[in-house]
Write an enzyme that holds these catalytic residues in place. Structure first.
Site, PDB file in Angstrom:
ATOM      1  CB  VAL A  77      -1.023   0.187   1.261  1.00  0.00           C
ATOM      2  CG1 VAL A  77      -1.561   1.404   1.492  1.00  0.00           C
ATOM      3  CG2 VAL A  77      -1.856  -1.192   1.319  1.00  0.00           C
ATOM      4  CG  ASP A 113      -8.615  13.682   3.491  1.00  0.00           C
ATOM      5  OD1 ASP A 113      -7.679  13.904   3.705  1.00  0.00           O
ATOM      6  OD2 ASP A 113      -9.500  14.869   3.224  1.00  0.00           O
ATOM      7  CG  ASN A 116       5.143   9.870  -0.443  1.00  0.00           C
ATOM      8  OD1 ASN A 116       6.309  10.281  -0.365  1.00  0.00           O
ATOM      9  ND2 ASN A 116       4.085  10.533  -1.350  1.00  0.00           N
ATOM     10  CE1 TYR A 152       6.641  18.158   5.589  1.00  0.00           C
ATOM     11  CE2 TYR A 152       8.957  19.450   5.641  1.00  0.00           C
ATOM     12  CZ  TYR A 152       8.156  18.289   5.282  1.00  0.00           C
ATOM     13  OH  TYR A 152       8.734  17.424   4.333  1.00  0.00           O
ATOM     14  CE  LYS A 207       7.160  14.810   6.905  1.00  0.00           C
ATOM     15  NZ  LYS A 207       6.779  13.469   6.202  1.00  0.00           N
TER      16      LYS A 207
HETATM   17  N1  LIG Z   1       9.652  17.282  -1.661  1.00  0.00           N
HETATM   18  C1  LIG Z   1      10.727  17.576  -0.771  1.00  0.00           C
HETATM   19  O1  LIG Z   1      11.696  18.129  -0.963  1.00  0.00           O
HETATM   20  C2  LIG Z   1      10.824  16.725   0.461  1.00  0.00           C
HETATM   21  C3  LIG Z   1      12.052  16.435   1.305  1.00  0.00           C
HETATM   22  C4  LIG Z   1      11.826  15.771   2.215  1.00  0.00           C
HETATM   23  C5  LIG Z   1      10.897  15.095   2.698  1.00  0.00           C
HETATM   24  N2  LIG Z   1       9.846  14.640   1.931  1.00  0.00           N
HETATM   25  C6  LIG Z   1       8.832  14.043   2.165  1.00  0.00           C
HETATM   26  O2  LIG Z   1       8.537  13.197   1.181  1.00  0.00           O
HETATM   27  C7  LIG Z   1       7.231  12.856   1.165  1.00  0.00           C
HETATM   28  C8  LIG Z   1       6.601  13.527  -0.052  1.00  0.00           C
HETATM   29  O3  LIG Z   1       6.966  14.727  -0.544  1.00  0.00           O
HETATM   30  P1  LIG Z   1       6.124  15.676  -1.142  1.00  0.00           P
HETATM   31  O4  LIG Z   1       5.537  16.431  -0.212  1.00  0.00           O
HETATM   32  O5  LIG Z   1       6.946  16.539  -2.038  1.00  0.00           O
HETATM   33  O6  LIG Z   1       4.877  15.150  -1.992  1.00  0.00           O
HETATM   34  P2  LIG Z   1       4.709  14.416  -3.412  1.00  0.00           P
HETATM   35  O7  LIG Z   1       5.479  13.328  -3.141  1.00  0.00           O
HETATM   36  O8  LIG Z   1       4.777  15.431  -4.475  1.00  0.00           O
HETATM   37  O9  LIG Z   1       2.850  14.130  -2.894  1.00  0.00           O
HETATM   38  C9  LIG Z   1       2.326  13.968  -1.747  1.00  0.00           C
HETATM   39  C10 LIG Z   1       1.390  12.897  -1.974  1.00  0.00           C
HETATM   40  O10 LIG Z   1       0.645  12.925  -0.950  1.00  0.00           O
HETATM   41  C11 LIG Z   1      -0.931  12.938  -1.239  1.00  0.00           C
HETATM   42  N3  LIG Z   1      -1.494  13.676  -0.024  1.00  0.00           N
HETATM   43  C12 LIG Z   1      -1.126  14.675   0.470  1.00  0.00           C
HETATM   44  N4  LIG Z   1      -2.305  15.038   1.395  1.00  0.00           N
HETATM   45  C13 LIG Z   1      -2.972  14.003   1.498  1.00  0.00           C
HETATM   46  C14 LIG Z   1      -4.194  13.658   2.207  1.00  0.00           C
HETATM   47  N5  LIG Z   1      -4.703  14.333   3.089  1.00  0.00           N
HETATM   48  N6  LIG Z   1      -4.744  12.526   1.836  1.00  0.00           N
HETATM   49  C15 LIG Z   1      -4.247  11.477   0.993  1.00  0.00           C
HETATM   50  N7  LIG Z   1      -3.350  11.887   0.205  1.00  0.00           N
HETATM   51  C16 LIG Z   1      -2.573  13.082   0.583  1.00  0.00           C
HETATM   52  C17 LIG Z   1      -0.879  13.802  -2.605  1.00  0.00           C
HETATM   53  O11 LIG Z   1      -1.974  13.252  -3.296  1.00  0.00           O
HETATM   54  P3  LIG Z   1      -3.429  13.943  -3.318  1.00  0.00           P
HETATM   55  O12 LIG Z   1      -3.185  15.627  -3.358  1.00  0.00           O
HETATM   56  O13 LIG Z   1      -3.914  13.419  -4.732  1.00  0.00           O
HETATM   57  O14 LIG Z   1      -4.367  13.553  -2.123  1.00  0.00           O
HETATM   58  C18 LIG Z   1       0.197  13.258  -3.244  1.00  0.00           C
HETATM   59  O15 LIG Z   1       0.059  11.954  -4.032  1.00  0.00           O
HETATM   60  C19 LIG Z   1       6.681  13.776   2.361  1.00  0.00           C
HETATM   61  O16 LIG Z   1       6.052  12.998   3.505  1.00  0.00           O
HETATM   62  C20 LIG Z   1       7.565  14.797   2.759  1.00  0.00           C
HETATM   63  O17 LIG Z   1       7.539  15.332   3.991  1.00  0.00           O
HETATM   64  C21 LIG Z   1       9.904  15.790   0.858  1.00  0.00           C
END
Ligand SMILES: NC(=O)c1ccc[n+]([C@@H]2O[C@H](COP(=O)([O-])OP(=O)(O)OC[C@H]3O[C@@H](n4cnc5c(N)ncnc54)[C@H](OP(=O)(O)O)[C@@H]3O)[C@@H](O)[C@H]2O)c1
Length: 259
Positions: free
Chosen positions: A13, A67, A91, A156, A160
């Site tokens: 999942v 959600d 994620n 945030y 983390k």
């Molecule tokens: N991007 C970075 O630079 C970075 C750096 C360090 C750590 N991270 C960590 O890596 C992970 C992913 O990074 P990202 O934030 O850049 O995002 P991402 O991978 O671009 O996408 C976030 C995903 O989470 C889903 N999501 C968000 N809120 C949700 C909710 N309430 N219910 C269900 N699904 C939800 C979104 O889908 P929907 O909108 O379709 O729901 C999307 O599929 C996060 O845990 C983040 O903290 C990211």
């Protein structure tokens, strides 16, 4: 690959799978021969990705709109889950940028809902199932932002830090039951979420979602925490172990104030 599939298959999942890193996790897991169940809020994206994965990787794929800020929807999903999930990747995250006192009223609670209550509830529900089957893997996405206080993303970053500490405790506790737990403390990743907040060129050590997914999955079962990328490993050591805490916060602020 064979070991990975037999240990963590037949289903995984991915929570927060509709784009970016979640999509990269789904594709990488599928490329290891494991069927994937994708959850997030945007159904159209999930549906499209499900079709692509079935076609490209010749595994089964399903999706459902969930959600993750709503504990009722999380409980419904896992109570109705009718596949044998040996791997769960949490994620999803909510990461609005702004000074704490100026954030929309509902934001701090929503950050905690998606980034803390969500993974705790998911870990609780899946560890009970994995305990019965005697094996499994749980990956929680964390961030280098949680190494120290991070102005403008204070809530945030704190969530983390929670995920890393939570995974460390579970790693020790669940290991005797055959369950591997891992926190992945990523630095900057070129996801749509990251690109939306950046008005400058990518930070040193920035990785692609595909690199982070592969490095994280390869680290599962090898310890409680992984930091994908050499530059990021050094950054965590320097910020977390070498610099006085106040200096680390100030250094982080130099970066986050530009957001
Ligand atoms: N991007 C970075 O630079 C970075 C750096 C360090 C750590 N991270 C960590 O890596 C992970 C992913 O990074 P990202 O934030 O850049 O995002 P991402 O991978 O671009 O996408 C976030 C995903 O989470 C889903 N999501 C968000 N809120 C949700 C909710 N309430 N219910 C269900 N699904 C939800 C979104 O889908 P929907 O909108 O379709 O729901 C999307 O599929 C996060 O845990 C983040 O903290 C990211």
């Amino acid at each position: 690959m064979k070991d990975f599939k037999s240990k963590y298959g037949p289903w995984a999942v991915v929570a927060g799978a509709s784009e970016g890193l979640g999509e990269a996790f789904a594709r990488d897991i599928a490329s290891r021969g494991i069927n994937v169940y994708l959850i997030a809020r945007r159904e159209e994206k999930l549906k499209e990705l499900t079709g692509i994965i079935q076609h490209d990787y010749k595994v089964q794929a399903q999706y459902r709109k969930v959600d993750l800020s709503d504990p009722g929807q999380i409980k419904d999903f896992f109570s109705q889950l009718d596949v044998d999930a040996g791997l769960v990747v949490y994620n999803a995250a909510y990461a609005p940028v702004g000074r704490f006192a100026e954030l929309p009223a509902e934001d701090p609670e929503k950050i905690v809902d998606v980034n803390v209550r969500g993974p705790v509830l998911v870990a609780q529900l899946v560890s009970a199932r994995m305990k019965k089957r005697g094996s499994g893997g749980i990956v929680l996405m964390s961030s280098l932002a949680g190494t120290q206080g991070s102005p403008k993303i204070a809530t945030y970053a704190a969530t983390k830090a929670f995920n890393t500490t939570f995974a460390e405790g579970l790693w020790k506790e669940l290991k005797p039951m055959g369950i591997d737990v891992l926190a992945s403390c990523a630095g900057a990743i070129l996801t749509p979420g990251y690109k939306n907040t950046q008005h400058q060129k990518p930070a040193p050590g920035t990785l692609t979602p595909e690199q982070v997914a592969a490095k994280t999955l390869n680290a599962l079962g090898k310890g409680p925490v992984t930091v994908p990328g050499t530059v990021n490993k050094l950054a965590r050591w320097f910020m977390g172990r070498i610099l006085p805490r106040r200096w680390a916060i100030n250094l982080m602020h130099q970066q986050t104030k530009k957001l």
